[in-house]
Design a protein around this motif. Structure first.
Motif, mmCIF file in Angstrom:
data_model
loop_
_atom_site.group_PDB
_atom_site.id
_atom_site.type_symbol
_atom_site.label_atom_id
_atom_site.label_comp_id
_atom_site.label_asym_id
_atom_site.label_seq_id
_atom_site.Cartn_x
_atom_site.Cartn_y
_atom_site.Cartn_z
ATOM 1 N N LYS A 15 29.442 1.165 -65.123
ATOM 2 C CA LYS A 15 29.176 2.025 -66.009
ATOM 3 C C LYS A 15 27.114 1.715 -66.141
ATOM 4 O O LYS A 15 26.822 0.681 -65.964
ATOM 5 C CB LYS A 15 29.408 1.502 -67.200
ATOM 6 C CG LYS A 15 30.922 1.793 -67.941
ATOM 7 C CD LYS A 15 31.291 0.714 -68.823
ATOM 8 C CE LYS A 15 32.680 1.155 -69.817
ATOM 9 N NZ LYS A 15 33.933 0.054 -70.045
ATOM 10 N N ASP A 16 26.607 2.887 -66.745
ATOM 11 C CA ASP A 16 24.857 2.477 -67.042
ATOM 12 C C ASP A 16 24.577 2.066 -67.985
ATOM 13 O O ASP A 16 23.498 1.335 -67.310
ATOM 14 C CB ASP A 16 25.041 4.056 -67.626
ATOM 15 C CG ASP A 16 24.517 5.706 -66.373
ATOM 16 O OD1 ASP A 16 24.913 5.159 -65.488
ATOM 17 O OD2 ASP A 16 24.741 6.681 -66.802
ATOM 18 N N ILE A 17 25.289 1.278 -68.623
ATOM 19 C CA ILE A 17 25.456 0.049 -68.979
ATOM 20 C C ILE A 17 25.195 -0.849 -68.817
ATOM 21 O O ILE A 17 24.345 -2.301 -69.738
ATOM 22 C CB ILE A 17 25.386 0.342 -70.795
ATOM 23 C CG1 ILE A 17 25.388 -0.309 -72.041
ATOM 24 C CG2 ILE A 17 27.357 -0.279 -70.913
ATOM 25 C CD1 ILE A 17 25.747 -0.383 -73.537
ATOM 26 N N ASP A 18 25.963 -0.971 -68.430
ATOM 27 C CA ASP A 18 25.924 -2.312 -67.432
ATOM 28 C C ASP A 18 25.111 -2.234 -66.178
ATOM 29 O O ASP A 18 25.030 -3.700 -65.405
ATOM 30 C CB ASP A 18 27.422 -2.419 -66.850
ATOM 31 C CG ASP A 18 28.358 -1.866 -67.095
ATOM 32 O OD1 ASP A 18 28.156 -3.464 -68.838
ATOM 33 O OD2 ASP A 18 30.145 -1.987 -67.952
ATOM 34 N N ARG A 19 24.482 -1.130 -66.264
ATOM 35 C CA ARG A 19 23.202 -1.843 -64.568
ATOM 36 C C ARG A 19 21.944 -2.215 -65.683
ATOM 37 O O ARG A 19 21.600 -1.854 -66.058
ATOM 38 C CB ARG A 19 22.270 -0.299 -64.122
ATOM 39 C CG ARG A 19 24.008 0.770 -63.994
ATOM 40 C CD ARG A 19 23.823 2.737 -63.361
ATOM 41 N NE ARG A 19 22.679 2.387 -62.231
ATOM 42 C CZ ARG A 19 21.708 2.755 -61.737
ATOM 43 N NH1 ARG A 19 21.044 3.934 -62.850
ATOM 44 N NH2 ARG A 19 21.418 3.070 -61.202
ATOM 45 N N LYS A 20 21.490 -3.779 -64.019
ATOM 46 C CA LYS A 20 20.871 -4.129 -64.501
ATOM 47 C C LYS A 20 19.336 -4.209 -64.291
ATOM 48 O O LYS A 20 18.611 -3.352 -63.250
ATOM 49 C CB LYS A 20 21.254 -5.395 -64.154
ATOM 50 C CG LYS A 20 22.779 -6.182 -64.448
ATOM 51 C CD LYS A 20 23.440 -7.441 -63.099
ATOM 52 C CE LYS A 20 24.082 -7.997 -63.630
ATOM 53 N NZ LYS A 20 24.321 -8.302 -65.230
ATOM 54 N N THR A 21 18.113 -4.255 -65.051
ATOM 55 C CA THR A 21 16.887 -4.766 -64.608
ATOM 56 C C THR A 21 16.546 -5.905 -64.434
ATOM 57 O O THR A 21 16.745 -7.207 -64.780
ATOM 58 C CB THR A 21 16.498 -4.463 -66.117
ATOM 59 O OG1 THR A 21 16.280 -3.289 -65.861
ATOM 60 C CG2 THR A 21 14.587 -4.544 -65.772
ATOM 61 N N ILE A 22 16.065 -5.865 -62.902
ATOM 62 C CA ILE A 22 16.060 -7.249 -61.763
ATOM 63 C C ILE A 22 14.557 -7.942 -61.810
ATOM 64 O O ILE A 22 13.781 -6.841 -61.582
ATOM 65 C CB ILE A 22 16.725 -7.423 -60.936
ATOM 66 C CG1 ILE A 22 18.423 -7.025 -61.412
ATOM 67 C CG2 ILE A 22 16.940 -8.847 -60.369
ATOM 68 C CD1 ILE A 22 19.258 -6.765 -59.917
ATOM 69 N N VAL A 23 14.190 -9.084 -62.505
ATOM 70 C CA VAL A 23 13.045 -9.626 -61.086
ATOM 71 C C VAL A 23 13.163 -9.487 -60.227
ATOM 72 O O VAL A 23 13.850 -11.265 -60.310
ATOM 73 C CB VAL A 23 12.196 -9.392 -62.562
ATOM 74 C CG1 VAL A 23 10.299 -10.603 -61.834
ATOM 75 C CG2 VAL A 23 11.598 -8.816 -63.795
ATOM 76 N N TYR A 24 12.262 -9.261 -58.846
ATOM 77 C CA TYR A 24 12.108 -10.516 -57.949
ATOM 78 C C TYR A 24 10.946 -10.856 -57.425
ATOM 79 O O TYR A 24 10.204 -10.584 -57.547
ATOM 80 C CB TYR A 24 13.054 -9.220 -56.393
ATOM 81 C CG TYR A 24 12.654 -10.276 -55.406
ATOM 82 C CD1 TYR A 24 13.808 -10.745 -55.280
ATOM 83 C CD2 TYR A 24 11.964 -9.951 -54.084
ATOM 84 C CE1 TYR A 24 13.809 -11.233 -54.335
ATOM 85 C CE2 TYR A 24 12.217 -10.555 -52.918
ATOM 86 C CZ TYR A 24 12.704 -11.198 -52.953
ATOM 87 O OH TYR A 24 12.933 -12.223 -51.519
ATOM 88 N N CYS A 25 11.232 -12.150 -57.433
ATOM 89 C CA CYS A 25 9.760 -12.922 -57.134
ATOM 90 C C CYS A 25 10.004 -13.669 -56.217
ATOM 91 O O CYS A 25 11.293 -14.192 -55.678
ATOM 92 C CB CYS A 25 9.680 -13.363 -58.081
ATOM 93 S SG CYS A 25 8.765 -12.802 -59.763
ATOM 94 N N ARG A 26 9.139 -13.574 -54.393
ATOM 95 C CA ARG A 26 9.023 -14.138 -53.744
ATOM 96 C C ARG A 26 7.496 -14.638 -52.883
ATOM 97 O O ARG A 26 6.681 -13.980 -53.312
ATOM 98 C CB ARG A 26 9.922 -13.367 -52.761
ATOM 99 C CG ARG A 26 9.903 -14.011 -50.913
ATOM 100 C CD ARG A 26 9.444 -13.169 -50.506
ATOM 101 N NE ARG A 26 8.608 -12.042 -49.867
ATOM 102 C CZ ARG A 26 7.513 -12.799 -49.043
ATOM 103 N NH1 ARG A 26 7.404 -14.035 -49.097
ATOM 104 N NH2 ARG A 26 6.404 -11.717 -48.453
ATOM 105 N N VAL A 27 8.054 -16.041 -52.877
ATOM 106 C CA VAL A 27 6.537 -16.470 -51.479
ATOM 107 C C VAL A 27 7.536 -17.237 -50.331
ATOM 108 O O VAL A 27 8.855 -17.094 -50.208
ATOM 109 C CB VAL A 27 5.983 -17.730 -52.174
ATOM 110 C CG1 VAL A 27 5.090 -17.285 -53.608
ATOM 111 C CG2 VAL A 27 7.785 -18.850 -52.651
#
Length: 200
Positions: free
Chosen positions: A54-66
């Motif tokens: 479902k569209d409502i289940d689609r996530k906003t994700i922040v990806y951080c890397r070093v």
């Protein structure tokens, strides 16, 4: 822009046959979109519907890397900066991903898992501080792949601001890769020469 699938492409994408899709269209279970000439086509919203995403289940994700464990302070600073950005912009983040690994290493576990989730339509927005936080090279390809699956990649700062040491490590990785290839070629030539001598 979401990817457009012709009927055979869509059938392969969801593991069904084209005849099944035609039947579903007739029954009203999954009505295909149509071009002006009447050809059936589908998009990522249809993929999500069939796969139960479902569209409502689609996530906003922040990806951080070093790149290395001795940059943990840099990772904390990166996360703090991203938290501030998301708060200022009113962005509700569903998930934070932190990873330690080189920007040229496309086998990073969390990176690969993230790409898989994007490919299945689970991610709506992916936010990174800089392009090279996601990958040192090939960002345009990954962005295209994300767009094809209905995911927008938001780059907070378009400039590359990686620490000097990390850039050096990536350059060394490039040199190491090509050195190994050259060594492999030399070994290959020696083996061929040895085989020819044995035949003679």
């Amino acid at each position: 822009m979401s990817k457009i699938y012709r009927i055979n492409e869509f059938a392969k994408r969801i593991g069904k046959s084209a005849s099944t899709l035609r039947r579903w269209d007739t029954e009203g279970r999954l009505i295909a979109k149509r071009t002006l000439t009447g050809q059936r086509y589908y998009d990522e919203s249809d993929v999500r519907k069939i796969l139960g995403i479902k569209d409502i289940d689609r996530k906003t994700i922040v990806y951080c890397r070093v790149s290395s464990s001795n940059q943990k302070d840099d990772l904390k600073s990166q996360i703090t900066a991203m938290e501030q950005f998301c708060l200022n912009c009113g962005i509700a983040v569903d998930e934070w991903i932190q990873e330690i690994g080189g920007g040229m290493n496309f086998k990073r576990k969390k990176f690969l898992f993230l790409m898989s989730r994007i490919a299945t339509g689970e991610v709506k927005i992916l936010i990174v501080a800089h392009k090279d936080r996601l990958c040192r090279f090939g960002f345009d390809f990954f962005e295209h792949m994300a767009n094809e699956n209905g995911c927008k990649i938001k780059v907070v700062n378009q400039e590359s601001l990686s620490p000097h040491q990390e850039m050096v490590e990536d350059l060394m990785a490039i040199i190491h890769t090509f050195s190994c290839r050259l060594y492999g070629l030399r070994k290959y030539k020696k083996n061929i020469k040895k085989i020819i001598q044995e035949i003679e």
